[in-house]
Write an enzyme that holds these catalytic residues in place. Structure first.
Site, PDB file in Angstrom:
ATOM      1  N   HIS A 388       0.813  -1.221   0.000  1.00  0.00           N
ATOM      2  CA  HIS A 388       0.000   0.000   0.000  1.00  0.00           C
ATOM      3  C   HIS A 388       0.849   1.274   0.000  1.00  0.00           C
ATOM      4  CE1 HIS A 388      -3.744   1.877  -0.146  1.00  0.00           C
ATOM      5  NE2 HIS A 388      -4.369   1.317   0.868  1.00  0.00           N
ATOM      6  N   ASP A 392      -2.397   1.715  -4.526  1.00  0.00           N
ATOM      7  CA  ASP A 392      -3.609   2.047  -3.784  1.00  0.00           C
ATOM      8  C   ASP A 392      -4.729   1.089  -4.166  1.00  0.00           C
ATOM      9  OD1 ASP A 392      -4.512   2.899  -6.266  1.00  0.00           O
ATOM     10  OD2 ASP A 392      -4.074   5.006  -5.862  1.00  0.00           O
TER      11      ASP A 392
END
Length: 416
Positions: A388, A392
């Site tokens: 992450h 995304d």
């Protein structure tokens, strides 16, 4: 040992000083991150000296042993890696053969092996401090001896920014109950230790997020059932689902190239090559990741040949070092073990890994020209774990959905 390998561990010598060896006869076994390799003798002759023994960590290019060939050529050098084999005149037979002059130029871009990273973590060395250590290996690569030499003489640790000190946990280590006579201890082997270190490093490095989708692969399953025997007869190759999975992933990466990257501090390295690693279980129970190189440039037949070769080489411990290096994305077929789905751990330095669950038949509601109907369909779960820091939810979810689309929309008119 491969372009990114800077050192190896000696597993065992198959010969001893005084033994006669034939050219190309295996003389020593060495190991890198996950693969064991046999080192053959470059010549026929008698071993006169062995310089490193079992469990020693040796840099690429180091001299391991000397072989007395004959009266004209003596002292053949056996080395790790791609260093050319050189001979010495008979009159210098007794002379000491030293390694090449060390390259003491610091190289912040040099490859850091898992062993070096592990030592750095144990000694609380920051990445900046580790990269500042002059490397004596090939192309200035940092070796184990360089790190220990640096630690021995270090006075002022280098840190690019203050590091917040985490309070020591006050939670006591849980007691492990051991019953003498019933329970027994199994020491981790070398590969299991490396896997454990790699998994912990990955979880500490990348904030993992996992997304899931379910796909209908009925058409794909039917096509494969209809063609697997023809494929075997025509090409003498097994037709499994894995090359289809690799092909779907390679296509989806072309649609979303930012999933095919690595993170280097504050920089994102976007890889042009699409090299798909296949997490594969070894007979020992350990895990290895052979790599299908340039998967996007190959048709289904070429992918099937690569997949079958790598799977067979894995089972028989015959993988070459270059066959487990260079992956940019990894898949893990957890369905092989009957798992419905999985939450795989990212294979560093990649930023995503795809798990493929078991294909199961079950009744599903589908829409037809007559309306909604219940039909028996072949369904499977896909789960994507991604880093992450750079991936995304939109990118991860879109990529995962695209892989699913390629599997659901597989062209059943594909000719083989």
């Amino acid at each position: 040992m491969g372009e990114s390998i800077s050192e190896a561990t000696i597993i065992a010598w198959l010969k001893k000083v005084g033994d006669f060896v034939e050219a190309e006869e295996t003389i020593v076994e060495v190991a890198t991150d996950k693969v064991d390799s046999d080192v053959p003798s470059p010549v026929s002759g008698t071993i006169t000296e062995i310089r490193f023994h079992k469990d020693a960590v040796v840099g690429v290019g180091e001299v391991l042993a000397l072989i007395d060939c004959d009266d004209k050529v003596a002292g053949k050098k056996i080395t790790i890696g791609k260093t050319e084999t050189k001979s010495m005149p008979a009159e210098t037979k007794k002379a000491e053969v030293t390694r090449a002059e060390a390259n003491w130029q610091s190289n912040p871009d040099a490859f850091l092996s898992p062993l070096i990273i592990s030592i750095a973590q144990k000694e609380n060395l920051s990445i900046e401090e580790l990269q500042s250590i002059p490397g004596s290996g090939t192309d200035g690569r940092v070796q184990k001896s360089d790190v220990f030499h640096y630690l021995k003489n270090r006075k002022y640790p280098v840190q690019s920014k203050p590091v917040a000190q985490q309070p020591a946990s006050t939670y006591p280590k849980p007691k492990i109950n051991f019953t003498e006579g019933k329970d027994h201890i199994v020491e981790m082997d070398r590969m299991r230790k490396m896997i454990a270190d790699h998994m912990v490093y990955s979880k500490q490095t990348s904030p993992h997020v996992t997304s899931y989708i379910e796909v209908d692969v009925t058409n794909l399953v039917n096509w494969r059932n209809e063609n697997k025997d023809k494929f075997q007869t025509k090409y003498n190759e097994k037709l499994t689902f894995t090359p289809v999975f690799v092909q779907a992933v390679a296509k989806a990466i072309q649609d979303f190239p930012m999933i095919n990257v690595s993170v280097d501090e504050k920089n994102i390295i976007v890889h042009k090559d699409i090299n798909v690693g296949m997490a594969t279980a070894l007979p020992s129970g350990n895990l290895i990741v052979p790599v299908v190189k340039n998967a996007n440039e190959k048709d289904l037949l070429a992918l099937a040949k690569d997949v079958n070769h790598l799977a067979d080489a894995s089972r028989n411990n015959k993988l070459k070092p270059e066959e487990i290096q260079g992956s940019t994305f990894t898949i893990s077929n957890v369905g092989t073990f009957g798992s419905l789905m999985g939450t795989p751990i990212i294979n560093q330095p990649e930023v995503a890994i795809l798990a493929l669950g078991i294909i199961k038949k079950r009744p599903e509601v589908i829409t037809t020209s007559k309306g909604d109907e219940i039909a028996i369909r072949s369904m499977m779960f896909l789960s994507l774990s991604f880093d992450h820091r750079v991936v995304d939810g939109f990118l991860g979810g879109s990529f995962l959905r695209k892989v699913g689309d390629y599997l659901e929309q597989f062209d059943t008119n594909t000719t083989l």
